[in-house]
Design a protein around this motif. Sequence first.
Motif, PDB file in Angstrom:
ATOM      1  N   GLY A 120       0.884  -1.317   0.071  1.00  0.00           N
ATOM      2  CA  GLY A 120       0.221  -0.040  -0.042  1.00  0.00           C
ATOM      3  C   GLY A 120       0.810   1.272   0.142  1.00  0.00           C
ATOM      4  N   ALA A 121       2.109   1.266  -0.399  1.00  0.00           N
ATOM      5  CA  ALA A 121       2.934   2.580  -0.455  1.00  0.00           C
ATOM      6  C   ALA A 121       2.224   3.397  -1.490  1.00  0.00           C
ATOM      7  N   THR A 122       2.134   4.507  -1.211  1.00  0.00           N
ATOM      8  CA  THR A 122       1.612   5.492  -1.936  1.00  0.00           C
ATOM      9  C   THR A 122       2.453   6.790  -2.429  1.00  0.00           C
ATOM     10  N   GLY A 123       2.323   7.471  -3.193  1.00  0.00           N
ATOM     11  CA  GLY A 123       2.810   8.940  -3.469  1.00  0.00           C
ATOM     12  C   GLY A 123       2.897   9.587  -2.133  1.00  0.00           C
ATOM     13  N   ALA A 124       1.736   9.524  -1.505  1.00  0.00           N
ATOM     14  CA  ALA A 124       1.506  10.348  -0.234  1.00  0.00           C
ATOM     15  C   ALA A 124       2.396  10.003   0.804  1.00  0.00           C
ATOM     16  N   ARG A 125       2.383   8.749   0.873  1.00  0.00           N
ATOM     17  CA  ARG A 125       3.347   8.155   2.060  1.00  0.00           C
ATOM     18  C   ARG A 125       4.953   8.505   1.878  1.00  0.00           C
ATOM     19  N   LEU A 126       5.279   8.392   0.636  1.00  0.00           N
ATOM     20  CA  LEU A 126       6.630   8.728   0.250  1.00  0.00           C
ATOM     21  C   LEU A 126       6.981  10.226   0.130  1.00  0.00           C
ATOM     22  N   LEU A 127       5.900  10.925   0.048  1.00  0.00           N
ATOM     23  CA  LEU A 127       6.020  12.374   0.428  1.00  0.00           C
ATOM     24  C   LEU A 127       6.183  12.777   1.901  1.00  0.00           C
ATOM     25  N   ALA A 128       5.467  11.970   2.602  1.00  0.00           N
ATOM     26  CA  ALA A 128       5.732  12.356   4.276  1.00  0.00           C
ATOM     27  C   ALA A 128       7.076  11.776   4.568  1.00  0.00           C
ATOM     28  N   THR A 129       7.647  10.657   3.928  1.00  0.00           N
ATOM     29  CA  THR A 129       8.801  10.058   4.267  1.00  0.00           C
ATOM     30  C   THR A 129      10.036  11.097   3.997  1.00  0.00           C
ATOM     31  N   VAL A 130       9.871  11.644   2.651  1.00  0.00           N
ATOM     32  CA  VAL A 130      10.876  12.728   2.366  1.00  0.00           C
ATOM     33  C   VAL A 130      10.920  13.681   3.097  1.00  0.00           C
ATOM     34  N   ALA A 131       9.628  14.478   3.508  1.00  0.00           N
ATOM     35  CA  ALA A 131       9.473  15.480   4.380  1.00  0.00           C
ATOM     36  C   ALA A 131      10.242  15.363   5.736  1.00  0.00           C
ATOM     37  N   ARG A 132       9.925  14.161   6.231  1.00  0.00           N
ATOM     38  CA  ARG A 132      10.209  13.815   7.486  1.00  0.00           C
ATOM     39  C   ARG A 132      11.855  13.823   7.611  1.00  0.00           C
ATOM     40  N   ASP A 133      12.408  13.392   6.482  1.00  0.00           N
ATOM     41  CA  ASP A 133      14.017  13.371   6.440  1.00  0.00           C
ATOM     42  C   ASP A 133      14.195  14.849   6.249  1.00  0.00           C
ATOM     43  N   ALA A 134      13.569  15.726   5.525  1.00  0.00           N
ATOM     44  CA  ALA A 134      13.895  17.037   5.755  1.00  0.00           C
ATOM     45  C   ALA A 134      14.227  17.740   7.169  1.00  0.00           C
ATOM     46  N   VAL A 135      12.926  17.378   7.697  1.00  0.00           N
ATOM     47  CA  VAL A 135      12.853  17.863   9.091  1.00  0.00           C
ATOM     48  C   VAL A 135      14.032  17.360   9.835  1.00  0.00           C
ATOM     49  N   GLU A 136      14.318  16.074   9.902  1.00  0.00           N
ATOM     50  CA  GLU A 136      15.508  15.674  10.383  1.00  0.00           C
ATOM     51  C   GLU A 136      16.803  16.563  10.074  1.00  0.00           C
ATOM     52  N   LEU A 137      16.955  16.633   8.681  1.00  0.00           N
ATOM     53  CA  LEU A 137      18.116  17.310   8.215  1.00  0.00           C
ATOM     54  C   LEU A 137      18.175  18.676   8.722  1.00  0.00           C
ATOM     55  N   PHE A 138      17.077  19.567   8.786  1.00  0.00           N
ATOM     56  CA  PHE A 138      17.169  21.144   9.248  1.00  0.00           C
ATOM     57  C   PHE A 138      17.177  21.250  10.601  1.00  0.00           C
ATOM     58  N   THR A 139      16.546  20.187  11.413  1.00  0.00           N
ATOM     59  CA  THR A 139      16.886  20.279  12.809  1.00  0.00           C
ATOM     60  C   THR A 139      17.987  19.469  13.403  1.00  0.00           C
ATOM     61  N   GLY A 140      18.773  18.514  12.829  1.00  0.00           N
ATOM     62  CA  GLY A 140      19.756  17.644  13.307  1.00  0.00           C
ATOM     63  C   GLY A 140      21.084  18.482  13.175  1.00  0.00           C
ATOM     64  N   PRO A 141      21.819  17.308  13.744  1.00  0.00           N
ATOM     65  CA  PRO A 141      23.316  17.809  14.004  1.00  0.00           C
ATOM     66  C   PRO A 141      24.104  18.253  12.615  1.00  0.00           C
ATOM     67  N   TYR A 142      23.467  18.088  11.645  1.00  0.00           N
ATOM     68  CA  TYR A 142      24.117  18.367  10.449  1.00  0.00           C
ATOM     69  C   TYR A 142      23.699  19.725   9.602  1.00  0.00           C
ATOM     70  N   ALA A 143      22.491  20.244  10.280  1.00  0.00           N
ATOM     71  CA  ALA A 143      22.006  21.320   9.777  1.00  0.00           C
ATOM     72  C   ALA A 143      22.824  22.345   9.255  1.00  0.00           C
ATOM     73  N   ASP A 144      23.930  22.707   9.988  1.00  0.00           N
ATOM     74  CA  ASP A 144      24.819  23.796   9.610  1.00  0.00           C
ATOM     75  C   ASP A 144      26.037  23.100   8.702  1.00  0.00           C
ATOM     76  N   ARG A 145      25.757  21.911   8.097  1.00  0.00           N
ATOM     77  CA  ARG A 145      26.683  21.349   7.077  1.00  0.00           C
ATOM     78  C   ARG A 145      26.095  21.259   5.784  1.00  0.00           C
ATOM     79  N   ILE A 146      25.105  21.951   5.605  1.00  0.00           N
ATOM     80  CA  ILE A 146      24.388  21.786   4.471  1.00  0.00           C
ATOM     81  C   ILE A 146      25.276  22.897   3.516  1.00  0.00           C
ATOM     82  N   ARG A 147      25.531  22.332   2.373  1.00  0.00           N
ATOM     83  CA  ARG A 147      26.531  23.071   1.641  1.00  0.00           C
ATOM     84  C   ARG A 147      26.266  22.963  -0.184  1.00  0.00           C
TER      85      ARG A 147
END
Length: 193
Positions: A120-147
């Motif tokens: 039952g994997a859908t585009g909406a679930r994929l979207l949520a997964t990618v967005a959660r990864d973005a939240v982790e990136l922008f709030t996590g320990p590597y947020a200041d290492r985006i280049r």
Amino acid sequence: MTLVSYGGKSFRFDPGALCLELVTTGGPGEFARYEVLHEPADLVRWVERSRLPGGLEVTVTEGELAQTRALRDAVFLLAADRAHGQPLQARHLDVVNAAAAGAPLAARVEADGSRGWAAGATGARLLATVARDAVELFTGPYADRIRECGSDNCALLFVDTSRPGRRRWCAMEHCGNRQKARTHRARRAEEGD
């Protein structure tokens, strides 16, 4: 992931995060010319090339594809702002946060002990997964290492996960080597004068 340069040469590129892998599929403004997500099947092909574990069978609708492109553009702009020390824009954060609020892809353990995916994997679930990864990136320990790649004509975004935190290029074999060659030629030209 493997990308192809303007000159047609393939090179390996590791952006360091799932959400930044999606950014390589196009972008807003002048980056729209690199768009590769034209139909739902294109997003399915991206999933197969992404860092998501294999075996994910996802069904994507036209609407989900449009939402994915909107998320991709928001992540692109947020990552670029972060890379350049600019404040994050609320309207882009709203897109990421709205997508992250949805139900993500559901992982499961297979009989052989490997990771698999619930049906039952859908585009909406994929979207949520990618967005959660973005939240982790922008709030996590590597947020200041985006280049952004240090080359004059490359705008690829990545997370610098190197121990010293001094990665400058999208890929050494691509932009890094070209820049080193330019520097070497310039130094030789100065010595010849």
